[in-house]
Design a protein around this motif. Structure first.
Motif, PDB file in Angstrom:
ATOM      1  N   LYS A 119       0.807  -1.231   0.000  1.00 24.64           N
ATOM      2  CA  LYS A 119       0.000   0.000   0.000  1.00 24.64           C
ATOM      3  C   LYS A 119       0.837   1.277   0.000  1.00 24.64           C
ATOM      4  N   PRO A 120       1.953   1.369   0.738  1.00 26.05           N
ATOM      5  CA  PRO A 120       2.779   2.576   0.614  1.00 26.05           C
ATOM      6  C   PRO A 120       3.262   2.833  -0.813  1.00 26.05           C
ATOM      7  N   LEU A 121       3.559   1.781  -1.569  1.00 26.66           N
ATOM      8  CA  LEU A 121       3.961   1.959  -2.967  1.00 26.66           C
ATOM      9  C   LEU A 121       2.836   2.607  -3.773  1.00 26.66           C
ATOM     10  N   THR A 122       1.619   2.108  -3.572  1.00 25.29           N
ATOM     11  CA  THR A 122       0.474   2.646  -4.303  1.00 25.29           C
ATOM     12  C   THR A 122       0.205   4.088  -3.909  1.00 25.29           C
ATOM     13  N   ALA A 123       0.295   4.383  -2.616  1.00 27.83           N
ATOM     14  CA  ALA A 123       0.050   5.749  -2.156  1.00 27.83           C
ATOM     15  C   ALA A 123       1.059   6.728  -2.749  1.00 27.83           C
ATOM     16  N   VAL A 124       2.329   6.349  -2.778  1.00 27.51           N
ATOM     17  CA  VAL A 124       3.354   7.222  -3.368  1.00 27.51           C
ATOM     18  C   VAL A 124       3.091   7.412  -4.859  1.00 27.51           C
ATOM     19  N   ALA A 125       2.687   6.352  -5.551  1.00 29.62           N
ATOM     20  CA  ALA A 125       2.390   6.467  -6.979  1.00 29.62           C
ATOM     21  C   ALA A 125       1.235   7.431  -7.232  1.00 29.62           C
ATOM     22  N   VAL A 126       0.203   7.374  -6.398  1.00 28.71           N
ATOM     23  CA  VAL A 126      -0.933   8.286  -6.539  1.00 28.71           C
ATOM     24  C   VAL A 126      -0.487   9.728  -6.314  1.00 28.71           C
ATOM     25  N   LEU A 127       0.277   9.974  -5.249  1.00 32.36           N
ATOM     26  CA  LEU A 127       0.720  11.343  -4.975  1.00 32.36           C
ATOM     27  C   LEU A 127       1.681  11.846  -6.038  1.00 32.36           C
ATOM     28  N   LEU A 128       2.419  10.940  -6.656  1.00 33.40           N
ATOM     29  CA  LEU A 128       3.279  11.350  -7.763  1.00 33.40           C
ATOM     30  C   LEU A 128       2.431  11.863  -8.924  1.00 33.40           C
ATOM     31  N   LEU A 129       1.328  11.188  -9.220  1.00 33.73           N
ATOM     32  CA  LEU A 129       0.417  11.662 -10.269  1.00 33.73           C
ATOM     33  C   LEU A 129      -0.195  13.014  -9.902  1.00 33.73           C
ATOM     34  N   VAL A 130      -0.498  13.199  -8.612  1.00 41.97           N
ATOM     35  CA  VAL A 130      -1.012  14.495  -8.154  1.00 41.97           C
ATOM     36  C   VAL A 130       0.068  15.560  -8.325  1.00 41.97           C
ATOM     37  N   GLN A 131       1.286  15.238  -7.936  1.00 39.51           N
ATOM     38  CA  GLN A 131       2.412  16.162  -8.070  1.00 39.51           C
ATOM     39  C   GLN A 131       2.624  16.542  -9.533  1.00 39.51           C
ATOM     40  N   GLN A 252       8.203   4.662 -12.534  1.00 41.24           N
ATOM     41  CA  GLN A 252       8.128   6.014 -12.004  1.00 41.24           C
ATOM     42  C   GLN A 252       8.413   6.122 -10.509  1.00 41.24           C
ATOM     43  N   VAL A 253       8.271   5.028  -9.781  1.00 41.77           N
ATOM     44  CA  VAL A 253       8.499   5.057  -8.330  1.00 41.77           C
ATOM     45  C   VAL A 253       9.758   4.290  -7.945  1.00 41.77           C
ATOM     46  N   LEU A 254       9.902   3.070  -8.420  1.00 39.62           N
ATOM     47  CA  LEU A 254      10.998   2.213  -7.971  1.00 39.62           C
ATOM     48  C   LEU A 254      12.308   2.448  -8.730  1.00 39.62           C
ATOM     49  N   LYS A 255      12.243   2.520 -10.045  1.00 37.98           N
ATOM     50  CA  LYS A 255      13.473   2.699 -10.825  1.00 37.98           C
ATOM     51  C   LYS A 255      14.221   3.979 -10.462  1.00 37.98           C
ATOM     52  N   PRO A 256      13.550   5.117 -10.260  1.00 43.76           N
ATOM     53  CA  PRO A 256      14.280   6.338  -9.895  1.00 43.76           C
ATOM     54  C   PRO A 256      15.051   6.241  -8.580  1.00 43.76           C
TER      55      PRO A 256
END
Length: 445
Positions: A119-131, A252-256
């Motif tokens: 779930k933390p991975l998904t939450a960060v991905a969502v906020l990245l889209l918001v950002q 977008q989340v893990l590779k960077p």
């Protein structure tokens, strides 16, 4: 070294009948405050130990000894454990065995199902889209998914669906309460039948069926842990990114942050990764891949091997990882999210209501993370996970200490709450460290 015969472990565990529920659970009382950290006193049999594999820095010897004793005490078949201090990886080890025959040692590279630590991975991905400006927290999920076939072709029975926002889903306030109704992510056969499809039900199949079910409470009115809410977020990510959920998170989340060895796992043993652990659980259940055998009887399997469908749980519980990869993700979040969005990631939801007179509750769920207010109003962040065959824990303490531990069981002969005992153990183990190493094992990966 003392190794426990597998059949002896099975016999002990079956005598306890620790089958438990199949829900991706979480420990609500973890991440201890400064003034109530568990004592570092160890009363385990000090001769108990398990085989281990990985570099051990001198300062971490007491921690390693403590974890050895804990895993031996609870007869955990295998585990991946990692520790960071001030962003440096100071311990990354495998303990025990990665196969049922007990011939293959867990290495630091061995991967495990992480369950709800997804779930933390998904939450960060969502906020990245918001950002990135592609999404807003106040957007309604019904608007984001409106053009998808599983939404467009299904009648919505509860008008409150129109009130559910992205932020509600992130903070488990979308309106679904598995304690009042059920967890739809574990209804694979029933849902597939309702849609006249061959089981197992996919994530979108689950959503289509749930559109015909009423919510359990008004969106935003209360907290209720919801795997289904995070299933919806996975589909939101796909619509807004134009990629599969897994590909977007990986790229977008893990590779960077330098993590390239995480992916969505597979349910069936024959499809698992070459370096993935087996999963030990004494429970059995009906296979989601077959309605019946040739004799018309329901096909039953070991619970981790097909009694539920991992692939449909991608965005709430489907990832596999080793512990060092989880800590690399955690320690480098600032390279993904800007400070304002990191603050929102951990911020108390506006709907959070205190049940105590003296002020806000010390423990709350923000967006993909559980949080605890400790000394000087600082925060400890964590998430745990549990499935048959898996216990996982990821902790980010305010003092710069980080933990990740993943076990290939959630059963113990000593307790019915192995996740809670694991949480206590890692804090106790940290208290045994007299001087943190200055080396960084991340540099040697």
């Amino acid at each position: 070294m003392v190794f426990f015969p597998l059949q002896q472990v099975i016999d002990h565990m079956r005598s306890w009948a620790l089958i438990g529920s199949m829900l991706c659970g979480m420990n609500m009382t973890a991440a201890w405050a400064d003034d109530d950290l568990p004592s570092a006193t160890v009363d385990f049999n000090k001769e108990l130990t398990v085989a281990s594999h990985g570099e051990l820095l001198p300062g971490m010897i007491p921690f390693d000894e403590f974890m050895n004793q804990f895993l031996a005490k609870h007869q955990v078949p295998g585990a991946s454990v990692a520790v960071t201090y001030q962003g440096r990886l100071v311990l990354s080890k495998g303990y025990g065995f990665a196969d049922s025959a007990r011939t293959q040692l867990v290495s630091p590279e061995t991967r495990f199902r992480i369950a709800s630590v997804s779930k933390p991975l998904t939450a960060v991905a969502v906020l990245l889209l918001v950002q990135q400006g592609q999404l807003r927290l106040e957007d309604r999920v019904i608007d984001v998914l409106a053009d998808q076939p599983y939404f467009r072709e299904t009648a919505i029975v509860d008008p409150r669906w129109s009130e559910v926002t992205i932020d509600h889903l992130l903070s488990h306030r979308g309106g679904w309460d598995r304690d009042k109704s059920f967890d739809p992510m574990f209804r694979s056969i029933d849902f597939a039948r309702q849609l006249e499809k061959q089981p197992p039900a996919s994530a979108t199949d689950v959503i289509q069926v749930m559109l015909a079910h009423p919510l359990d409470h008004a969106p935003g009115s209360q907290y209720a842990y919801s795997n289904f809410g995070y299933c919806l977020l996975g589909r939101v990510i796909e619509v807004k990114s134009g990629q599969s959920y897994e590909n977007f998170v990986r790229e977008q989340v893990l590779k960077p942050v330098g993590v390239e060895n995480m992916n969505i796992g597979h349910t069936l043993p024959e499809l698992r990764e070459a370096n993935e652990s087996y999963y030990f659980d004494t429970g059995r259940g009906r296979s989601v891949f077959a309605d019946s055998d040739v004799a018309g009887e329901a096909v039953r399997v070991d619970s981790p091997d097909g009694a539920w469908y991992l692939e449909a749980m991608d965005s709430h519980g489907g990832w596999i990882a080793n512990s060092a990869a989880l800590l690399r993700f955690q320690t480098k979040l600032s390279t993904i999210l800007q400070p304002e969005w990191l603050e929102i990631l951990y911020a108390r939801p506006v709907e959070e209501k205190s049940t105590v007179e003296e002020g806000p509750a010390s423990v709350y769920y923000s967006r993909g993370w559980q949080n605890r207010v400790v000394s000087n109003q600082q925060l400890n962040h964590w998430h745990s996970g549990s499935l048959p065959g898996t216990t996982s824990l990821l902790i980010d303490r305010h003092d710069g200490v980080g933990f990740a531990a993943i076990l290939n069981t959630r059963q113990s002969t000593q307790t019915k709450n192995l996740a809670g005992e694991l949480d206590r153990a890692v804090h106790q183990a940290a208290a045994t460290v007299l001087e943190w190493p200055t080396a960084d094992l991340f540099d040697g990966e």
